[in-house]
Design an enzyme around this catalytic site. Structure first.
Site, PDB file in Angstrom:
ATOM      1  N   GLY A   1      -8.078  -4.668  -6.153  1.00  0.00           N
ATOM      2  CA  GLY A   1      -9.270  -4.287  -6.763  1.00  0.00           C
ATOM      3  C   GLY A   1      -9.876  -2.942  -6.245  1.00  0.00           C
ATOM      4  O   GLY A   1     -10.831  -2.894  -6.753  1.00  0.00           O
ATOM      5  N   CYS A   2      -9.447  -2.594  -5.171  1.00  0.00           N
ATOM      6  CA  CYS A   2     -10.136  -1.303  -4.622  1.00  0.00           C
ATOM      7  C   CYS A   2      -9.067  -0.174  -4.874  1.00  0.00           C
ATOM      8  O   CYS A   2      -7.987  -0.174  -4.698  1.00  0.00           O
ATOM      9  CB  CYS A   2     -10.307  -1.614  -3.231  1.00  0.00           C
ATOM     10  SG  CYS A   2     -11.104  -3.118  -2.861  1.00  0.00           S
ATOM     11  N   GLN A   3      -9.803   1.056  -5.061  1.00  0.00           N
ATOM     12  CA  GLN A   3      -8.848   2.300  -5.139  1.00  0.00           C
ATOM     13  C   GLN A   3      -8.340   2.716  -3.791  1.00  0.00           C
ATOM     14  O   GLN A   3      -7.177   2.926  -3.512  1.00  0.00           O
ATOM     15  CB  GLN A   3      -9.637   3.384  -5.706  1.00  0.00           C
ATOM     16  CG  GLN A   3      -8.758   4.655  -5.963  1.00  0.00           C
ATOM     17  CD  GLN A   3      -9.532   5.759  -6.692  1.00  0.00           C
ATOM     18  OE1 GLN A   3      -9.866   6.748  -5.487  1.00  0.00           O
ATOM     19  NE2 GLN A   3      -9.815   6.004  -7.615  1.00  0.00           N
TER      20      GLN A   3
END
Ligand SMILES: Cc1ncc(COP(=O)(O)O)c(C=O)c1O
Lengths: 138, 411
Positions: free
Chosen positions: A54-56
């Site tokens: 869920g993180c870039q």
């Protein structure tokens, strides 16, 4: 490493630290500094199962339980993310599972981080917090 | 018109601020801003001509149908298609390509066949073909891209075998923005009797497109990247192919006669437009297409814009440690879209985008739906600044100052 005070104390301390900055640039420079000074994370622990979804950017979080306390270590390839995870670790590492689960993580809003971060970044932050809580609950 | 006059068509470009700073919108390759006229047209249909199209005899339905079909005429003119039967409305480029991969695939692609796809493609022009290969037992073969962002014609020629059924390539990559010689590629494909699908999502925004001259078999683009409404796309297909392809979605509107024993299908293009369409938005596509045609032909506006683009290109390449991917060095500037993707040594793309956002600049960061392309260059992501003719020289200047400031903070 020993921690000073309770989780609540440390959350309060961070809120006070951030209150000094009224300029976004100073705030981010501080976060970047935190990122740069985070303790090195072992390359061998950069594994798929320690990667936060869920993180870039890529964020790895590892937890070790000892004498009823949880010690976190983490890394990220993006420095701002690394600064934010460093902030979280600084507060929650060395705390008991009960203490972590009792926190409402509202300090994030109080230091203006949730509003100041881009939507994907805010999601990344949410994922980081969720992972810390899940590790405490395990 | 002058840049300033163009800007005046877009309400969001009138003093919007972000994080306390004037908005500098440089994420146009993801979606463009919408002019008032396009929104007005959507409103007009929604508020004053709302009735389901094609179905009823009443007057309001006729109004709505006319508005919808007027966009088809506009698309025929815009692409220089041969007829209205060759224009199918979809939800966007992605759904247009999926339609072809499914329906053309159903009719023509079998076990052991070959599908050629460019390695630099957007996931929307890659995954549908991979899934088609999985369903049928066909094989996807990738056409390599040079570091200059161009596909190689002779490699394409060598990959085209007897079993090749279709080639799918972008007119220009959403990351590199280098325009491929599609006409020549179509020529090579046709020499082997293989049709070519062109992903025009980026190309259509900056190039005049004439599908007959290009001689492509399919051309797909999205309205929202070109001043138009979201949820609308166009699939152009040569009639000879569309006629032979089975329907993709099925249901109301796409049928001839339906009985419990079986169904015959409506003629083109309705065969591919099952169910109630996004008609108010499709109606407003005509407004966007008219604007786009005007913009492409406006030499005053384009002269100003190309100055800004050239200035920015030079400014970016002169930043220490910055690598521009798809730099116009090896190809003339006219084959380079105003799409600048770059990486900075020792600095993460996401950090740059976060700090730029704090300074009011909207850029894209990450893999940009083109993971294989990122792997080709050995990076985990890039920052992309993409411009449209409403972006000014001042904005380009401000962006480079902000970028340098961000780099300094991060190094
Ligand atoms: C080259 C290219 N192909 C396909 C797409 C997909 O377009 P859409 O999301 O509008 O379907 C895009 C845009 O994101 C693109 O840039």
């Amino acid at each position: 490493m020993e921690q000073i005070g309770t989780v609540k104390d440390r959350e309060q301390q961070v809120i006070e630290d951030f209150a000094v900055y009224d300029d976004w640039m100073d705030k981010y420079e501080y976060i970047i500094e935190l990122g740069k000074s985070l303790e090195p994370y072992p390359e061998g622990k950069k594994t798929e199962d320690r990667l936060i979804k869920g993180c870039q950017s890529r964020v790895w979080l590892d937890a070790r339980k000892e004498d009823g306390k949880i010690w976190f270590s983490a890394d990220s390839d993006a420095i701002i993310t690394k600064g934010i995870i460093s902030l979280l670790i600084g507060i929650y590492s060395g705390a008991s599972a009960e203490e972590i689960l009792a926190s409402d993580f509202s300090f994030v809003e109080k230091i203006g981080l949730s509003a100041n971060l881009s939507p994907t970044r805010a999601n990344g932050l949410v994922s980081m917090i969720e992972t810390i809580r899940r590790m405490a609950a395990e | 018109m002058r840049t300033q006059q163009f800007i005046e068509l877009f309400p969001i470009l009138q003093g919007t601020s972000v994080n306390g700073k004037p908005l500098v919108y440089l994420d146009n390759a993801a979606t463009s801003q919408r002019p008032q006229a396009v929104v007005d047209r959507m409103d007009e249909v929604n508020l004053h001509a709302n009735a389901n199209i094609h179905r009823a005899v009443h007057t309001l339905s006729a109004f709505a149908t006319e508005a919808y079909e007027a966009s088809r005429d506009a698309a025929v003119r815009f692409l220089n298609a041969e007829s209205r039967q060759e224009i199918v409305f979809t939800q966007g480029t992605t759904s247009a390509i999926n339609l072809v991969a499914y329906s053309f695939g159903q009719a023509f692609v079998h076990k052991g066949d070959r599908i050629i796809v460019g390695e630099a493609e957007h996931h929307s022009n890659m995954v549908p073909w991979q899934l088609l290969a999985q369903r049928t037992g066909a094989e996807v073969v990738y056409l390599h891209m040079g570091d200059d962002g161009l596909y190689d014609l002779s490699e394409l020629d060598s990959l085209l075998t007897h079993s090749t059924k279709i080639v799918a390539l972008a007119q220009a990559s959403n990351v590199l923005g280098i325009v491929n010689p599609i006409k020549e590629m179509a020529y090579v494909c046709h020499a082997h009797n293989v049709p070519i699908l062109v992903d025009g999502a980026q190309g259509v925004v900056h190039c005049k497109v004439d599908v007959q001259e290009m001689d492509c078999d399919f051309y797909a683009f999205s309205s929202h990247k070109m001043y138009g409404p979201t949820g609308v796309g166009v699939l152009y297909g040569k009639k000879k192919w569309l006629e032979q392809m089975p329907p993709f979605l099925s249901g109301g509107e796409m049928v001839g006669t339906v009985s419990l024993e079986g169904t015959s299908f409506a003629p083109l293009p309705q065969k591919f437009e099952a169910g109630t369409q996004n008609f108010a938005n499709v109606a407003a596509l005509a407004t966007a297409l008219e604007l786009q045609s005007r913009i492409l032909n406006d030499s005053e506006l384009n002269a100003e814009f190309s100055q800004t683009v050239k200035w920015l290109c030079n400014a970016l390449t002169s930043i220490d440690g910055l690598t521009l991917y798809g730099a116009p060095g090896d190809v003339p500037m006219e084959f380079k879209l105003p799409v600048f993707s770059f990486a900075v040594d020792g600095v993460h793309h996401e950090d740059l985008a976060v700090l730029l956002d704090k300074m009011g600049v909207a850029v894209r960061s990450g893999q940009m739906c083109a993971e294989p392309l990122m792997n080709h260059f050995g990076v985990t992501g890039m920052v992309r600044a993409s411009l449209l003719p409403y972006n000014t020289m001042q904005e380009a200047e401000y962006f480079t100052v902000a970028l340098k400031k961000a780099i300094k903070m991060l190094k």
